[in-house]
Structures are given as structure tokens and as C-alpha cells.
Design a protein around this motif. Structure first.
Motif, mmCIF file in Angstrom:
data_model
loop_
_atom_site.group_PDB
_atom_site.id
_atom_site.type_symbol
_atom_site.label_atom_id
_atom_site.label_comp_id
_atom_site.label_asym_id
_atom_site.label_seq_id
_atom_site.Cartn_x
_atom_site.Cartn_y
_atom_site.Cartn_z
ATOM 1 N N GLN A 12 0.826 -1.209 0.000
ATOM 2 C CA GLN A 12 0.000 0.000 0.000
ATOM 3 C C GLN A 12 0.862 1.262 0.000
ATOM 4 O OE1 GLN A 12 -2.727 0.216 3.280
ATOM 5 N NE2 GLN A 12 -3.927 1.860 2.388
ATOM 6 N N ASP A 13 1.951 1.218 0.788
ATOM 7 C CA ASP A 13 2.867 2.363 0.834
ATOM 8 C C ASP A 13 3.524 2.577 -0.525
ATOM 9 O OD1 ASP A 13 2.614 2.855 3.717
ATOM 10 O OD2 ASP A 13 3.682 0.948 3.925
ATOM 11 N N LYS A 14 3.903 1.492 -1.174
ATOM 12 C CA LYS A 14 4.574 1.604 -2.477
ATOM 13 C C LYS A 14 3.627 2.155 -3.536
ATOM 14 C CE LYS A 14 7.866 -2.088 -1.438
ATOM 15 N NZ LYS A 14 8.306 -3.470 -1.733
ATOM 16 N N ILE A 15 2.364 1.740 -3.487
ATOM 17 C CA ILE A 15 1.373 2.268 -4.430
ATOM 18 C C ILE A 15 1.182 3.771 -4.198
ATOM 19 C CG2 ILE A 15 -1.075 2.199 -5.088
ATOM 20 C CD1 ILE A 15 -0.991 -0.826 -4.490
ATOM 21 N N TYR A 16 1.117 4.140 -2.896
ATOM 22 C CA TYR A 16 1.012 5.566 -2.548
ATOM 23 C C TYR A 16 2.182 6.353 -3.138
ATOM 24 C CZ TYR A 16 1.744 9.725 0.333
ATOM 25 O OH TYR A 16 1.998 11.008 0.763
ATOM 26 N N GLY A 17 3.393 5.824 -2.975
ATOM 27 C CA GLY A 17 4.569 6.505 -3.502
ATOM 28 C C GLY A 17 4.538 6.615 -5.011
ATOM 29 N N LEU A 18 4.055 5.551 -5.663
ATOM 30 C CA LEU A 18 3.963 5.545 -7.129
ATOM 31 C C LEU A 18 3.023 6.640 -7.620
ATOM 32 C CD1 LEU A 18 4.953 3.775 -9.564
ATOM 33 C CD2 LEU A 18 2.743 2.597 -9.403
ATOM 34 N N VAL A 19 1.850 6.746 -7.005
ATOM 35 C CA VAL A 19 0.864 7.746 -7.412
ATOM 36 C C VAL A 19 1.344 9.159 -7.049
ATOM 37 C CG1 VAL A 19 -1.518 8.551 -7.099
ATOM 38 C CG2 VAL A 19 -1.027 6.092 -7.187
ATOM 39 N N ALA A 20 1.883 9.315 -5.825
ATOM 40 C CA ALA A 20 2.357 10.632 -5.391
ATOM 41 C C ALA A 20 3.507 11.118 -6.270
ATOM 42 C CB ALA A 20 2.800 10.563 -3.934
ATOM 43 N N GLY A 21 4.340 10.193 -6.739
ATOM 44 C CA GLY A 21 5.446 10.573 -7.604
ATOM 45 C C GLY A 21 4.992 11.122 -8.939
ATOM 46 N N MET A 22 3.781 10.717 -9.384
ATOM 47 C CA MET A 22 3.255 11.216 -10.657
ATOM 48 C C MET A 22 2.605 12.594 -10.514
ATOM 49 S SD MET A 22 1.694 7.811 -12.534
ATOM 50 C CE MET A 22 0.674 7.251 -11.171
ATOM 51 N N ALA A 23 2.071 12.888 -9.332
ATOM 52 C CA ALA A 23 1.406 14.185 -9.107
ATOM 53 C C ALA A 23 1.843 14.744 -7.753
ATOM 54 C CB ALA A 23 -0.103 14.029 -9.173
ATOM 55 N N PRO A 24 3.131 15.045 -7.595
ATOM 56 C CA PRO A 24 3.655 15.392 -6.265
ATOM 57 C C PRO A 24 3.042 16.646 -5.645
ATOM 58 C CG PRO A 24 5.296 15.779 -7.995
ATOM 59 C CD PRO A 24 4.198 15.019 -8.621
ATOM 60 N N ARG A 25 2.663 17.623 -6.467
ATOM 61 C CA ARG A 25 2.118 18.846 -5.887
ATOM 62 C C ARG A 25 0.714 18.634 -5.306
ATOM 63 N NH1 ARG A 25 5.299 20.994 -10.107
ATOM 64 N NH2 ARG A 25 6.800 22.545 -9.368
ATOM 65 N N ARG A 26 0.050 17.568 -5.700
ATOM 66 C CA ARG A 26 -1.257 17.256 -5.114
ATOM 67 C C ARG A 26 -1.116 16.566 -3.764
ATOM 68 N NH1 ARG A 26 -5.195 14.800 -9.849
ATOM 69 N NH2 ARG A 26 -5.171 16.610 -11.255
ATOM 70 N N PHE A 27 -0.034 15.841 -3.583
ATOM 71 C CA PHE A 27 0.106 15.024 -2.388
ATOM 72 C C PHE A 27 0.944 15.699 -1.292
ATOM 73 C CE2 PHE A 27 -1.370 11.982 -5.416
ATOM 74 C CZ PHE A 27 -2.024 11.001 -4.680
ATOM 75 N N ARG A 28 1.844 16.592 -1.660
ATOM 76 C CA ARG A 28 2.695 17.193 -0.639
ATOM 77 C C ARG A 28 1.898 18.187 0.199
ATOM 78 N NH1 ARG A 28 1.220 21.540 -2.375
ATOM 79 N NH2 ARG A 28 2.314 22.968 -3.801
ATOM 80 N N VAL A 29 2.331 18.397 1.426
ATOM 81 C CA VAL A 29 1.718 19.401 2.298
ATOM 82 C C VAL A 29 2.184 20.774 1.826
ATOM 83 C CG1 VAL A 29 1.661 20.334 4.641
ATOM 84 C CG2 VAL A 29 1.536 17.854 4.267
ATOM 85 N N ARG A 30 1.247 21.665 1.625
ATOM 86 C CA ARG A 30 1.602 23.006 1.147
ATOM 87 C C ARG A 30 2.349 23.777 2.254
ATOM 88 N NH1 ARG A 30 -0.105 26.129 -2.957
ATOM 89 N NH2 ARG A 30 -1.786 24.664 -3.458
ATOM 90 N N THR A 31 3.477 24.332 1.898
ATOM 91 C CA THR A 31 4.238 25.168 2.834
ATOM 92 C C THR A 31 4.552 26.501 2.173
ATOM 93 O OG1 THR A 31 6.325 24.162 2.086
ATOM 94 C CG2 THR A 31 5.291 23.215 4.053
ATOM 95 N N ASN A 32 5.022 27.446 2.962
ATOM 96 C CA ASN A 32 5.342 28.781 2.461
ATOM 97 C C ASN A 32 6.842 29.017 2.480
ATOM 98 O OD1 ASN A 32 2.548 29.591 2.228
ATOM 99 N ND2 ASN A 32 2.524 29.727 4.476
ATOM 100 N N LEU A 33 7.268 29.975 1.679
ATOM 101 C CA LEU A 33 8.692 30.284 1.604
ATOM 102 C C LEU A 33 9.263 30.717 2.946
ATOM 103 C CD1 LEU A 33 8.872 32.120 -1.831
ATOM 104 C CD2 LEU A 33 10.152 30.076 -1.198
ATOM 105 N N GLU A 34 8.448 31.370 3.759
ATOM 106 C CA GLU A 34 8.948 31.858 5.044
ATOM 107 C C GLU A 34 8.862 30.807 6.148
ATOM 108 O OE1 GLU A 34 10.797 34.501 5.384
ATOM 109 O OE2 GLU A 34 10.499 34.638 3.213
ATOM 110 N N ASP A 35 8.295 29.640 5.842
ATOM 111 C CA ASP A 35 8.305 28.556 6.826
ATOM 112 C C ASP A 35 9.737 28.055 7.028
ATOM 113 O OD1 ASP A 35 5.566 28.630 7.165
ATOM 114 O OD2 ASP A 35 5.166 27.082 5.662
ATOM 115 N N PRO A 36 10.047 27.500 8.204
ATOM 116 C CA PRO A 36 11.400 26.981 8.428
ATOM 117 C C PRO A 36 11.780 25.931 7.394
ATOM 118 C CG PRO A 36 10.184 27.079 10.493
ATOM 119 C CD PRO A 36 9.193 27.346 9.394
ATOM 120 N N GLY A 37 12.978 26.047 6.849
ATOM 121 C CA GLY A 37 13.493 25.046 5.923
ATOM 122 C C GLY A 37 14.365 24.037 6.630
#
Length: 517
Positions: A151-176
Motif C-alpha cells: 500500500q505504501d509503495k502504491i502511494y509513492g507511485l501515485v504521489a510521484g506522478m502528481a507530487p504537488r497534489r500530495f505534498r503538504v503546502r508550505t510557504n517560503l517563510e516557513d522553516p526550511g
């Protein structure tokens, strides 16, 4: 120089910048380490999503998570995995000792530390990890990886195709990232670098030096050191260059053998490590290199001489930086290399020099720019960041800038002693010792003296070092008598930090104990 609008146009948070790099440079091999299992951009992104989700399940959004790992593909995946799920990496210096590590964990408010059994066993850190377990939970990534299922591998496969949909949105001024200063001259301080600080510094370097995406960056520097993180990881990945990670700069023989094998084009190092490598390297071991960038400490004249004679054609570029500036501030250019300086300021940097009483040449260097930190962690509250006054960072360094903008670092404000009413640069005194015994390592500190206020102590690994030889050289070359140390401590090894910098805290303690004995 004012910040260029072009320099910052279209700037993105760290994870989004990685996705953009894949779009720009194609899905090429981009990351490798000594295990020799290269990852493409997509492979890195998928791995980050999969591991990051596992870590996210045991942490809170925005939580600061400790990372105690060597330079490797694993630490890069972990760093991006934390960013993909909105957590903040706190890079921990595993060479700094139990006391400093516990202080760093407390200062950053870290509850969990990510590490690996294989690394801990190889580095013989079992006792250290046991001690740290009393202040934070140790999370073994080896065990976490064993729980990754279909299940984790399938998640990674799908997230890798549309990463901006799956990643948590952060801001430039957030800690890097949260890093800790090296502690060369005192207790390490927690530095909070925003995502904008890190990506801006990558852009500044890329605007200063043309980087060919066909090149390979060889990084043996730890990612708890900003030079290793920004220069050795973020710069190549975001600019399309393959990043080869190696776990320790101390493995001189292995490194010089690997460089031609991996077709390394750029190496980041310190003067200390370069000298160690040069002693075991053959004339052709650096033949694939376009240039070497040396920072974190002054490059000695004998190092330049060695690379100009034994390794002809290898360009050695000295640069200057600070953890607080993410870290690169100035660096020489392959076509405009001026040894003895750290090059010209990067685009977007503002600087000023303020006079220091008793120091006649140069001034105290202050910096401001898009790469300069938000501030230091408050020692009283992990959630409070002490901001810089009007955005200016006091480097504590004495610098001079010539008419063409080349910067010379003359020493640190703390690295001056007042002897008989005169200010003496301890860095210059080290240079004197280096001129007399160029093959040896030297450090100079000052201790209290009832008669002259302070006195100089030379700590050296040169077994036959003596005051008379130093005094003779000083007279012959017109150096002031005040610059000759009156006491010499001969040691088997001059203490250094894990970053390669001289450990002046330990040396100061040695000198004071010896004087009191």
C-alpha cells in the motif's frame, strides 16, 4: 548590492523546487552514495513520500524532527520526506558530543530523532545514542523501512506522478531547516533558515557560477554542516547536477579513489581535509574535476602551492560563508580566481564594514540578503526566534573589500589579543607558524598574563617547534616581536571539529590548564 527581483522571481518552497527541477532537467539519475544505487528525480520524490508518510504518522504537523545521519542518499530522502509532509528537519551534529547534542535537542524542542542502526554501529555511537535516549525518542529508520508494504509503495507511485497534489503546502517563510553553528569559539547556537533562505542561496551561487547539469558534485561533508547541506545536496539537486554523497571526509584514500570512478566534477571540502587527501592522492586522482570549492576555514598558502604543483590544472576556489547565511556569502570564480581572497560577494548580498578600536585594517563585517537567516532560537523558549536587527547579521569577522569587490577575511573579532596595548591577530600569528613549518597544523590562542594583559600560546603538532625559530623568521621578514608566541604546546593532534574547523574551545581549555599547572 540590492536584492535583484530576477534572482527571487518564481522562488518556490524546497520540495516544490525539487519537482520543478525534475520538470526542467528530465528524470535523470540525480542522487547516489557509496552503496552505488542511484536514484532518479522520480525515485527520490517517491522515496521521500513513502518514508515521509511513515514519519508523519508518528509526528505532528510542523513538528521539528531531529536527523542524526551521515552524508548519504538516506539523509537526502529523509530531509525531503520531512518537507513533503510539512515537518521541519533539525540536523544534529553527531561529532559534537553528548552535552552539545542534548543542548541542541532541547533548544530546538525536538521530541524524536531519526537515525539508523547501520550508521550508529559503524560510527561506534551506541553509547551516545543511549545517552540521547534520555531526552528524545530514537526512531530507527532501518525498522521503519521494514514496515513499508504494498500500500505504501502504491502511494509513492501515485504521489510521484502528481507530487504537488500530495505534498503538504508550505510557504517560503516557513522553516526550511534548523542547524547549529559549529561551536568553534563557544557554545553552538540554533539557526533557523527559512525555505526562502535556502533556495535563494542556491540561486545566488548558480547566478555567480555557471553550472553544467552534466557535472557530478561529490559531497563528503556532513549535512549537519550548512556547507554540506546547501552546497552538497540542495545546489546540485535543484540545478540538475548529480549529487554523490560520501559519509566521511576523513576517508582520504577511499575518497581519492572514488573521485575518478564517479567522474566527479566539483568537490566541496575544507583546507584540513584537502591536505589529508593530497597526501595520499596520485597526480591523476583529481583529473576529472572542474574545480574544488574550499570553505569553512582559511585556505593556507601551502595548500594552494600543493594543488598548483602536484595536481596541475585543478582549480582551487576559496569561498566564505556562515551558517546564518545558508551559508555561501562570497566565492571565487573559476575564471576570476584570486587566491588570498574569498572571491566576490554573491548577487543579492548587502554588506557593510564597521571599524573596530585597535584594529587598523578592515572592519567588522555585517551582512543582509535573501539568504540571511530569520534569527537564532531563543535559549529560553524553542518556539521563539530572536530576530536580527533590521535584518543585519553580525558575522564577528574582520574583513576588507578591495576596489574590485574581492573580499579578504582577516580574522575574527574574538581572534585578536591585546598585548602591551597593541591588538594582535591570532590568525596572522598562525600564518607565521605556518610559514615556518608549512607541513604541520597550528592553532594560536591567548591567555591572561599579569604583565602584558594577554600572552600568545602556539599549539602545534610540530614536535621540534621552538620559540627561537619563530622569532628568527619574524625578524627576517619584518613581523612584529609581539606576534611571536612565548609559549609552545606540542601535541600529537591539534583538535578539530567534525566539520574540519579548528576546535578553539578545546584548545583554549588545554592552554589554560597547562598554564595553571
Amino acid at each position: 548590492m540590492k536584492v535583484s527581483a530576477d534572482l527571487l522571481a518564481g522562488q518556490e518552497p524546497i520540495f516544490d523546487a525539487l519537482v520543478t527541477a525534475r520538470d526542467r532537467f528530465g528524470d535523470k539519475d540525480i542522487l547516489e552514495d557509496q552503496d552505488r544505487n542511484p536514484l532518479t528525480y522520480t525515485g527520490l520524490i517517491r522515496a521521500a513520500f513513502v518514508l515521509g508518510r511513515k514519519i508523519a504518522a508518528m509526528t505532528q504537523p510542523g513538528e521539528r524532527v531531529g536527523v542524526l545521519l551521515p552524508a548519504s542518499s538516506g539523509v537526502v530522502v529523509t530531509f525531503y520526506g520531512l518537507h513533503a509532509h510539512g515537518r521541519t528537519p533539525v540536523m544534529l551534529n553527531f561529532t559534537s558530543g553528548e552535552r552539545n547534542l542534548k543542548a541542541a535537542i532541547k533548544a530546538a524542542g525536538v521530541k524524536k530523532v531519526l537515525t539508523a542502526k547501520r550508521f550508529v554501529q559503524q560510527a561506534k555511537l551506541d553509547d551516545l545514542i543511549a545517552d540521547l535516549s534520555s531526552v528524545a525518542e530514537m526512531v530507527w529508520l532501518d525498522d521503519v523501512r521494514k514496515t513499508i508494504g504494498l500500500q505504501d509503495k502504491i502511494y509513492g507511485l501515485v504521489a510521484g506522478m502528481a507530487p504537488r497534489r500530495f505534498r503538504v503546502r508550505t510557504n517560503l517563510e516557513d522553516p526550511g531547516v534548523i542547524l547549529f553553528t559549529s561551536g568553534s569559539f563557544g557554545a553552538p547556537k540554533g539557526v533557523v533558515l527559512s525555505q526562502a533562505n535556502l533556495t535563494a542561496n542556491v540561486r545566488q551561487v548558480a547566478a555567480h557560477i555557471d553550472l553544467d547539469p552534466a557535472w557530478v558534485v561529490f559531497n563528503p561533508l556532513p549535512t549537519f554542516h550548512c556547507f554540506g547541506l546547501t552546497g552538497g545536496v540542495l545546489l546540485p539537486l535543484l540545478c540538475g547536477l548529480k549529487a554523490f554523497q560520501y559519509p566521511s571526509p576523513l576517508h582520504a584514500k577511499q575518497i581519492v579513489e572514488l573521485l575518478p570512478q564517479v567522474k566527479a566534477s566539483i568537490v566541496f571540502a575544507t583546507d584540513t581535509f584537502l591536505n589529508q587527501w593530497a597526501r595520499v592522492a596520485g597526480p591523476d586522482d583529481f583529473s576529472t574535476l572542474e574545480f574544488i570549492v574550499a570553505g569553512a576555514e582559511k585556505v593556507k598558502d601551502e595548500t594552494y602551492h600543493l594543488f598548483n604543483t602536484k595536481f596541475r590544472g585543478v582549480k582551487l576556489l576559496e569561498g566564505y560563508g556562515a551558517t546564518e547565511a545558508a551559508p555561501v556569502v562570497a566565492v571565487n570564480h573559476p575564471d576570476r580566481n584570486r587566491p588570498g581572497t574569498v572571491g566576490q560577494m554573491l548577487p543579492g548580498m548587502e554588506w557593510r564594514l564597521e571599524g573596530v578600536p585597535g584594529i587598523n585594517e578592515g572592519g567588522r563585517l555585517y551582512l543582509r540578503g535573501p539568504n540571511v537567516m530569520r534569527g537564532y532560537l531563543s535559549p529560553d523558549d524553542p518556539q521563539v526566534i530572536e530576530p536580527l536587527e533590521d535584518g543585519w547579521h553580525d558575522t564577528g569577522d574582520i574583513a576588507d573589500v578591495d576596489a574590485e569587490g574581492y573580499v579578504a577575511i582577516l580574522g575574527r573579532v574574538k581572534r585578536f589579543a591585546k598585548i602591551g596595548g597593541e591588538m594582535v591577530s591570532l590568525t596572522a600569528v598562525e600564518g607565521l607558524a605556518g610559514a615556518v613549518w608549512p607541513e604541520s597544523r597550528h592553532a594560536v590562542v591567548s591567555i591572561a598574563d599579569a604583565r602584558k594583559g594577554e600572552k600568545l600560546v602556539l599549539v602545534t603538532d610540530r614536535k621540534d617547534a621552538d620559540v627561537a625559530r619563530l622569532a628568527e623568521w619574524a625578524r627576517t621578514h619584518g613581523a612584529p616581536e609581539l606576534a611571536v608566541p612565548k609559549k609552545i604546546m606540542r601535541v600529537d593532534e591539534v583538535p578539530v571539529l567534525g566539520t574540519g574547523k579548528t576546535d578553539y574551545v578545546a584548545i583554549q581549555q588545554m592552554a589554560e590548564v597547562s598554564d595553571a599547572a
